[in-house]
Enzyme design. Sequence first.
Site, PDB file in Angstrom:
ATOM      1  N   ASP A  42       0.819  -1.208   0.000  1.00  0.00           N
ATOM      2  CA  ASP A  42       0.000   0.000   0.000  1.00  0.00           C
ATOM      3  C   ASP A  42       0.857   1.265   0.000  1.00  0.00           C
ATOM      4  O   ASP A  42       1.646   1.483   0.926  1.00  0.00           O
ATOM      5  CB  ASP A  42      -0.887  -0.022   1.256  1.00  0.00           C
ATOM      6  N   ASP A  43       0.705   2.069  -1.042  1.00  0.00           N
ATOM      7  CA  ASP A  43       1.336   3.396  -1.116  1.00  0.00           C
ATOM      8  C   ASP A  43       2.858   3.363  -1.230  1.00  0.00           C
ATOM      9  O   ASP A  43       3.520   4.346  -0.882  1.00  0.00           O
ATOM     10  CB  ASP A  43       0.959   4.252   0.109  1.00  0.00           C
ATOM     11  N   CYS A  80      -6.487   3.382  -3.633  1.00  0.00           N
ATOM     12  CA  CYS A  80      -6.598   2.016  -3.108  1.00  0.00           C
ATOM     13  C   CYS A  80      -7.740   1.207  -3.717  1.00  0.00           C
ATOM     14  O   CYS A  80      -7.517   0.172  -4.358  1.00  0.00           O
ATOM     15  CB  CYS A  80      -6.785   2.057  -1.590  1.00  0.00           C
ATOM     16  N   LYS A 134      -5.576  -6.179   3.832  1.00  0.00           N
ATOM     17  CA  LYS A 134      -6.516  -5.076   3.614  1.00  0.00           C
ATOM     18  C   LYS A 134      -7.479  -5.379   2.469  1.00  0.00           C
ATOM     19  O   LYS A 134      -7.063  -5.642   1.345  1.00  0.00           O
ATOM     20  CB  LYS A 134      -5.716  -3.803   3.333  1.00  0.00           C
ATOM     21  N   HIS A 136     -10.765  -3.266   1.609  1.00  0.00           N
ATOM     22  CA  HIS A 136     -11.096  -1.940   1.066  1.00  0.00           C
ATOM     23  C   HIS A 136     -11.934  -1.990  -0.210  1.00  0.00           C
ATOM     24  O   HIS A 136     -11.745  -1.190  -1.119  1.00  0.00           O
ATOM     25  CB  HIS A 136      -9.825  -1.113   0.840  1.00  0.00           C
ATOM     26  N   ASP A 285      -0.090  -0.653  -4.830  1.00  0.00           N
ATOM     27  CA  ASP A 285      -1.449  -0.363  -5.289  1.00  0.00           C
ATOM     28  C   ASP A 285      -1.578   1.010  -5.934  1.00  0.00           C
ATOM     29  O   ASP A 285      -2.542   1.280  -6.649  1.00  0.00           O
ATOM     30  CB  ASP A 285      -2.455  -0.507  -4.146  1.00  0.00           C
ATOM     31  N   LYS A 303       0.501   9.897  -5.345  1.00  0.00           N
ATOM     32  CA  LYS A 303      -0.733   9.157  -5.111  1.00  0.00           C
ATOM     33  C   LYS A 303      -1.938  10.082  -5.330  1.00  0.00           C
ATOM     34  O   LYS A 303      -1.887  11.270  -5.050  1.00  0.00           O
ATOM     35  CB  LYS A 303      -0.738   8.628  -3.671  1.00  0.00           C
TER      36      LYS A 303
END
Length: 549
Positions: A42-43, A80, A134, A136, A285, A303
């Site tokens: 993530d990120d 995300c 995760k 989401h 992601d 992002k």
Amino acid sequence: MKFWVPLSLVLGFILSSRTWSSGNKTPGASSSRPHVVFVLVDDQGFRDVGYHGSEIKTPTLDRLAAQGVKLENYYVQPLCSPTRSQLMTGRYQIHTGLQHSIIRATQPNCLPLDNVTLPQKLKEAGYSTHMVGKWHLGFYKRGCMPTQRGFDSFFGSLLGSGDYYSHYKCEGPSVCGYDLYEGEEAAWEQDRGLYSTLMYTQKAIGILAKHDPSKPLFLYLAYQAVHSPLQVPANYLERYKGIVNLNRRKYAAMVSCLDEAVRNLTLALKRYHYYENTIIVYSSDNGGQPLVGGSNWPLRGSKATLWEGGIRAVGFVHSPLLVKKGTKCRSLVHITDWFPTLVTLAEGTLDEDLNLDGYDVWEAISEGLPSPRQDILHNIDPIYIKAKNGSWKAGFGLWNTAIQAALRVGHWKLLTGVPGYSDWVPPQTFSTQRLTIRWHNERVRWDRGKSLWLFNITSDPYERVDLSGRYPHIVKKMLMRLAQYNKTAVRVRYPAKDLRSNPQYNGGVWGPWYKDEPAEEDNNDLFSNHLSGWENRPDSKNVLINVKK
């Protein structure tokens, strides 16, 4: 007394012993179909891996990528939920109704239930399917939960972020709740307050230990790291005392912890006899967020933007099954491509009614053959119309350039509307100033008032030279392609906040709150009330095709 032993039995014993001693395969027949381990982080910014020149130490990721295939023309979505929805369905956001923003915890929204998911297709093909990490992709009703969307088991969080230790998340000052699940129930008993990167890795290794490696496995490991909040065990932080910027130092430590987690996962694959028949896919992601330590340098943007820094991702494939190892894949690859690629490798079926936007790119990755993908629709978001000077005139009467959209065709990339924060942000390793108050030589001012850009990404991957004025014929062709894509778009799903989502009505836990809801196709509350004024605009038909009045 002498015993006669058949030669075949002796040879069988010898071969069995060799198999055991190799340490890589389990005795007996193994599945011809590969195990798939998909690691989604993530990120993580484009620069934030050792082999892209980062000061952050990632020896495991560097080694796995070097021994596998580095994806150096690989794209995801800028946020995300969009990336995860496209991974799970193999379809663009405009075809699932999730083209605006993310799925928020308080919204009665989730990945549409009429979309077949990747784990469902793999399960049909005989795979055991497990998810850790995760989700989401929405949870407002029970049918949206991971175990209702194709996973045999789920351990992780439903929301987009939260505390790494307590697993609590607040959506506002008084809307707070617990967010750690085992299956479809809160994981109170399994929670030991462990840092989520370590906890998820332990859970994934536990799945490997219990599963029979002779049967095909799909393990989707979606780490919370390295998304904010910036939290990390102190021993990892010690390694980066030389980084003055505190956010960057914490972020670097989080990436190192993640790297170590992937190392432990890989060792477990070998220990439990999966490795020789496993495909490991590693992907971020979306791009990194410089405000909280990430870096996409030298790419433009961050992002949540459609610039390269928001959508060009760290990615690689590692597997003994690759034909050409130690290579770079420079063919276009997109997050939607994993659906058809992995289902085909699993010997599953891809029905025409799936209406996939992804391609099977395995030969491009494994053998270096040309990719079947020639274009990527990065997105069309009809709600995000903030370009003040955007107009049909600026779009040659073909497209309203007020709409945020981006399209890649071959070498060319077209952007319209407001693509998002557009600076090139150098690494903040030695800076103690906050990004929001820092002025540097890379800040752009000439973008003000613009609503359309054209770049040759192959020759200008950093998006520094806008060619829209020089090649109007290319611009027109790409605007026509955008308009064609838009004709296939479904209505945006972005409902208003539902007060019943508050965890205080659900035992202090974030979780499903809809009970005996009407059929989804008749539930107009699922759709954005932002559209009420938009549908009556004269240009609405070219933005939302399929809007029901």
